[in-house]
Design an enzyme around this catalytic site. Structure first.
Site, PDB file in Angstrom:
ATOM      1  CG  ASP A 150      -2.887  -5.853  -4.820  1.00  0.00           C
ATOM      2  OD1 ASP A 150      -3.695  -6.597  -4.267  1.00  0.00           O
ATOM      3  OD2 ASP A 150      -1.934  -5.312  -4.213  1.00  0.00           O
TER       4      ASP A 150
ATOM      5  CG  ASP B 297      -0.749  -8.727  -1.571  1.00  0.00           C
ATOM      6  OD1 ASP B 297      -0.191  -7.794  -2.212  1.00  0.00           O
ATOM      7  OD2 ASP B 297      -1.401  -8.537  -0.534  1.00  0.00           O
TER       8      ASP B 297
ATOM      9  CG  ASP C  29      -1.733   4.476  -1.128  1.00  0.00           C
ATOM     10  OD1 ASP C  29      -1.226   4.137  -2.227  1.00  0.00           O
ATOM     11  OD2 ASP C  29      -1.766   3.716  -0.139  1.00  0.00           O
TER      12      ASP C  29
HETATM   13  P1  ATP Z   1       1.651  -4.482   0.418  1.00  0.00           P
HETATM   14  O1  ATP Z   1       0.732  -5.445  -0.281  1.00  0.00           O
HETATM   15  O2  ATP Z   1       3.088  -4.773   0.277  1.00  0.00           O
HETATM   16  O3  ATP Z   1       1.243  -4.235   1.815  1.00  0.00           O
HETATM   17  P2  ATP Z   1       0.459  -2.600  -1.385  1.00  0.00           P
HETATM   18  O4  ATP Z   1       0.938  -1.275  -1.891  1.00  0.00           O
HETATM   19  O5  ATP Z   1       0.210  -3.653  -2.413  1.00  0.00           O
HETATM   20  O6  ATP Z   1       1.493  -3.057  -0.294  1.00  0.00           O
HETATM   21  P3  ATP Z   1      -2.261  -3.037  -0.616  1.00  0.00           P
HETATM   22  O7  ATP Z   1      -2.917  -2.737   0.675  1.00  0.00           O
HETATM   23  O8  ATP Z   1      -2.138  -4.438  -1.065  1.00  0.00           O
HETATM   24  O9  ATP Z   1      -0.845  -2.322  -0.560  1.00  0.00           O
HETATM   25  O10 ATP Z   1      -3.029  -2.171  -1.715  1.00  0.00           O
HETATM   26  C1  ATP Z   1      -2.809  -2.348  -3.105  1.00  0.00           C
HETATM   27  C2  ATP Z   1      -2.815  -0.994  -3.801  1.00  0.00           C
HETATM   28  O11 ATP Z   1      -4.091  -0.371  -3.624  1.00  0.00           O
HETATM   29  C3  ATP Z   1      -1.831   0.027  -3.251  1.00  0.00           C
HETATM   30  O12 ATP Z   1      -0.561  -0.138  -3.835  1.00  0.00           O
HETATM   31  C4  ATP Z   1      -2.483   1.336  -3.635  1.00  0.00           C
HETATM   32  O13 ATP Z   1      -2.254   1.639  -4.979  1.00  0.00           O
HETATM   33  C5  ATP Z   1      -3.945   1.039  -3.455  1.00  0.00           C
HETATM   34  N1  ATP Z   1      -4.411   1.382  -2.095  1.00  0.00           N
HETATM   35  C6  ATP Z   1      -4.474   0.564  -1.016  1.00  0.00           C
HETATM   36  N2  ATP Z   1      -4.950   1.197   0.061  1.00  0.00           N
HETATM   37  C7  ATP Z   1      -5.213   2.448  -0.322  1.00  0.00           C
HETATM   38  C8  ATP Z   1      -5.744   3.602   0.326  1.00  0.00           C
HETATM   39  N3  ATP Z   1      -6.075   3.570   1.612  1.00  0.00           N
HETATM   40  N4  ATP Z   1      -5.885   4.740  -0.421  1.00  0.00           N
HETATM   41  C9  ATP Z   1      -5.562   4.768  -1.726  1.00  0.00           C
HETATM   42  N5  ATP Z   1      -5.046   3.736  -2.371  1.00  0.00           N
HETATM   43  C10 ATP Z   1      -4.868   2.577  -1.716  1.00  0.00           C
HETATM   44 MG    MG Z   2      -0.583  -5.579  -2.089  1.00  0.00          MG
END
Ligand code: ATP
Ligand code: MG
Length: 456
Positions: free
Chosen positions: A76, A74, A155
């Protein structure tokens, strides 16, 4: 490959551990990310926010994955606009979330998630904006901040890269590029504190390591085993979602091995963990085989259901519960039913399995003993059952983990391909058909009505 993609990026200065507030800005000419690789709608959202006078970037998983040549799940967006301002900029948007308020901008079936820059929680914030539990866990996370602060509260370093679709620059506040190049999952800030704020970050560390084939950097890895029990405080619905992302994203088997290695499996599946202690070889085999099958189906673009996977993960935990009930004097059949019911409700306290998955899961279990009863028209009726295919696949899975079923899986494989005459003969041979010889019929009657996973 990764090295090649990033070879033009200059190595960042200083230690990756050091907190930095000035980003390394990497110009478009020095990285491989091109805006055409982003979703058209994500680009539109960034551009419209910028035109409205706000800062806006693609951030997180999409930047990380595209730099690694992985298809993002996705897109963001991070912005200086508040959720309300985003809402006012896009008619097709909605505000969601309480713990973490953000805006969803809808384009047909695609949703672009837009989050306002946030800060880490310091004393100056009010209780209404930010709440922490006694253990330091963040219960609410709605304190808005600057671009720099937003990077620090993310994170992992590899998740804190901001791509400006207009200039083509990547802003790297946390040495994320360095860690992408060296294939490291590294927390930003002090690991214990970051896990205390949100223990799910331990699962996320393992998830990204599993998905990308990265190492978990040693300081990030060190506290996990001792802090793993903090997951018990996390709402079961959130953990269910995390489990799906961990085990049903195509790298389930490897991710399970990491979860197990870091003691993160027990808080998610305590009964299965006990079964691993009781009967390691069988339990690990069925769990890993189920995950390998899931990974393979995903690789082939075939559908996968959490019902089947959860049925497999919990199956090895059933026999012990059945035995306990039988020892209390409960007869075999009700003991199986009750054990399944109790196991499921216990599991839901850890990972809340929605009914749309738990009902078919129970059906898969309930059909296992019925696959043994093939007399008269029963085998044909079984073939008509809407869950026959799942139940049959499940039987093969049990056999592949070493359960003894007297060739039942092979019988059903042949039965499905047989013509009507052959089918009649096969049913007679197992001794269930009315025209069959008396001896075998009575033997079929004496068969236990419920197959026990403990027979393995
Ligand atoms: P994917 O979408 O492939 O699962 P992602 O890194 O995009 O991986 P998401 O859950 O979509 O993960 O979150 C988007 C972003 O928000 C992350 O890349 C991170 O920067 C931040 N983020 C998400 N969850 C947390 C958390 N629990 N603590 C701190 N930052 C977070
Ligand atoms: Mg994501």
């Amino acid at each position: 490959m990764i090295r090649k993609l990033l070879q033009k990026i200059p190595s960042p200065f200083g230690s990756p551990q050091r907190k930095r507030t000035t980003p390394t800005v990497i110009p478009a000419s020095q990285h491989s990310l091109r805006r055409e690789r982003l979703s058209r709608h994500a680009v539109t959202v960034v551009e419209r926010l910028q035109q409205a006078g706000y800062q806006a970037f693609a951030v997180g998983g999409c930047v990380r994955d595209l730099l690694l040549n992985v298809e993002p799940k996705d897109f963001d967006i991070a912005t200086s606009a508040t959720p309300e301002q985003v809402r006012a900029t896009f008619r097709n948007s909605r505000l969601i979330g309480r713990r973490f308020k953000l805006a969803h901008v809808h384009f047909g079936r695609e949703i672009i998630e837009v989050a306002t820059f946030r800060t880490n929680h310091e004393e100056e914030t009010s209780a209404e904006q930010s709440r922490q539990s006694e253990s330091g866990r963040l219960l609410r996370d709605n304190v808005y901040g600057t671009f720099e602060q937003d990077a620090q509260r993310r994170d992992f370093t590899i998740n804190a890269l901001y791509y400006d679709v207009t200039s083509g620059q990547i802003h790297d506040f946390a040495n994320g590029i360095h860690d992408i190049r060296n294939q490291q999952v590294r927390l930003i800030g002090q690991p214990e504190k970051r896990y205390q704020e949100d223990p799910v970050r331990m699962l996320r560390a393992v998830r990204f390591a599993g998905k990308l084939g990265f190492e978990i950097e040693q300081h990030t890895a060190a506290p996990i085993e001792s802090m793993a029990p903090l997951l018990h405080d996390i709402p079961a619905a959130r953990l269910f979602d995390e489990v799906l992302k961990l085990l049903m994203s195509g790298q389930g088997q490897h991710t399970f091995d990491l979860l197990y290695q870091y003691d993160l499996f027990a808080p998610l599946f305590p009964d299965t963990d006990e079964a691993i202690i009781d009967r390691p070889e069988y339990t690990l085999k069925i769990v890993r085989q189920a995950l390998a099958n899931t990974d393979e189906r995903i690789a082939q673009g075939k559908p996968v259901t959490p019902a089947f996977l959860f049925a497999a993960l919990l199956w090895p935990a059933l026999p012990q519960r059945v035995r306990d009930l039988e020892e209390q004097g409960v007869p075999s059949i009700p003991a199986h039913q009750q054990a399944a019911q109790e196991l499921l409700s216990e599991q839901c306290r850890h990972t809340a399995i929605p009914k749309r998955f738990s009902i078919p899961m129970r059906e898969i279990w309930d059909l296992q003993p019925r696959l043994e009863r093939r007399s008269g028209r029963r085998a044909d009726q079984m073939l008509e059952h809407p869950r026959f295919r799942a139940a049959y696949d499940f039987l093969l899975l049990r056999e592949s983990a070493g359960e003894q079923t007297d060739g039942l899986g092979d019988w059903w494989t042949r039965y499905q391909d047989a013509n009507p005459d052959e089918r009649r003969r096969m049913v007679r041979e197992v001794g269930g058909d009315k025209s069959g010889p008396k001896r075998s019929r009575s033997r079929a009657r004496r068969k236990p009505r419920n197959s026990k996973p403990s027979d393995a």
